[in-house]
Design a protein around this motif. Structure first.
Motif, PDB file in Angstrom:
ATOM      1  N   HIS A 128      -8.215   2.656  -4.354  1.00  0.00           N
ATOM      2  CA  HIS A 128      -6.916   2.701  -5.020  1.00  0.00           C
ATOM      3  C   HIS A 128      -7.069   2.596  -6.538  1.00  0.00           C
ATOM      4  O   HIS A 128      -6.377   3.298  -7.291  1.00  0.00           O
ATOM      5  CB  HIS A 128      -6.030   1.551  -4.525  1.00  0.00           C
ATOM      6  N   HIS A 164     -10.498   8.833  -0.825  1.00  0.00           N
ATOM      7  CA  HIS A 164      -9.778   7.729  -0.189  1.00  0.00           C
ATOM      8  C   HIS A 164      -9.323   8.106   1.223  1.00  0.00           C
ATOM      9  O   HIS A 164      -9.580   7.383   2.196  1.00  0.00           O
ATOM     10  CB  HIS A 164      -8.576   7.365  -1.060  1.00  0.00           C
ATOM     11  N   ASP A 168       0.845  -1.192   0.000  1.00  0.00           N
ATOM     12  CA  ASP A 168       0.000   0.000   0.000  1.00  0.00           C
ATOM     13  C   ASP A 168       0.884   1.245   0.000  1.00  0.00           C
ATOM     14  O   ASP A 168       0.689   2.186  -0.782  1.00  0.00           O
ATOM     15  CB  ASP A 168      -0.900  -0.032   1.237  1.00  0.00           C
TER      16      ASP A 168
END
Length: 243
Positions: free
Chosen positions: A190, A212, A137
């Motif tokens: 994402h 996000h 991530d």
């Protein structure tokens, strides 16, 4: 030559040959010890004075000072296990990374775009396997920072480190279906960010990153409320009925 003498004196002070409050030998003795001129000694002492290690007192000599306390580096007290700490970092990241996404959409090269998709694919594979993914991530956010072609964005993320990825904290407070649902949301978010960057749409990339990070903030604030409420009930149960 002066720099060599300076470092030798610094080492002597650090190793305790001269303690705090001690007076250094005279210039004459130092010139003899180091086989240099008085000018070199004066330059070395001036450097150590500027560094806060020495203090020249007229008519008394040069004395060793206590080293100044080091200023702590920023972001060193971020605690991933503390929900409030993660919320603080998410607020900061929202201010920085939304613009990073927009710049990436405008500036990314074909090679950088390829790296973005590769990093996203790696992250999605880890999601699908249920494996640990905070580092992947973080790598995705680093790839977005690189795609801005402004090295300061990468420097910022390197400074705060991969501990800012919220799932590191979430994993200690939840699990099972709740964590899986959260990961599914992250997967979609994402994907939206990377697709907007690929499309070259700065406004959509900025908005996708904002959604996000604001979404992560909202989820953490809800988690903080639940944790606080649970702690309050626990204290009430231990105290027992009153009156």
């Amino acid at each position: 030559m002066a720099s060599t003498v300076c470092e030798k004196l610094r080492t002597q002070i650090e190793e305790g040959k001269y303690a705090v409050g001690d007076r250094l030998p005279s210039e004459a003795r130092l010139t003899e010890e180091f086989s240099v001129s008085r000018t070199v000694i004066r330059e070395a002492v001036a450097t150590l004075r500027a560094d806060g290690l020495l203090d020249s007192r007229q008519g008394a000599g040069v004395f060793v000072l206590a080293p100044a306390e080091k200023t702590p580096l920023p972001f060193q007290n971020v605690e991933p296990a503390r929900i409030s700490s993660m919320i603080e970092m998410l607020e900061l990241r929202t201010a920085v990374e939304t613009e990073a996404a927009a710049l990436a959409a405008r500036r990314r090269s074909p090679a950088q775009l390829e790296t973005l998709f590769e990093t996203l694919h790696t992250l999605q594979e880890l999601f699908a396997k249920g494996e640990s993914s905070p580092q992947a991530d973080f790598d995705l956010h680093m790839a977005i920072a690189d795609a801005t072609n402004n090295p300061r964005f990468r420097e910022f993320l390197e400074l705060v480190g991969p501990g800012i990825i919220p799932r590191r904290a979430l994993a200690t407070t939840s699990g099972g279906p709740e964590l899986k649902a959260y990961v599914a949301i992250l997967d979609r978010e994402h994907g939206d960010i990377v697709q907007a960057i690929a499309d070259g749409n700065a406004d959509e990339a900025r908005e996708a990153m904002r959604n996000h990070l604001l979404g992560s903030q909202a989820r953490y604030r809800a988690l903080l409320r639940r944790t606080t409420a649970g702690a309050g009930k626990g204290r009430a149960a231990m105290s027992g009925p009153s009156g």
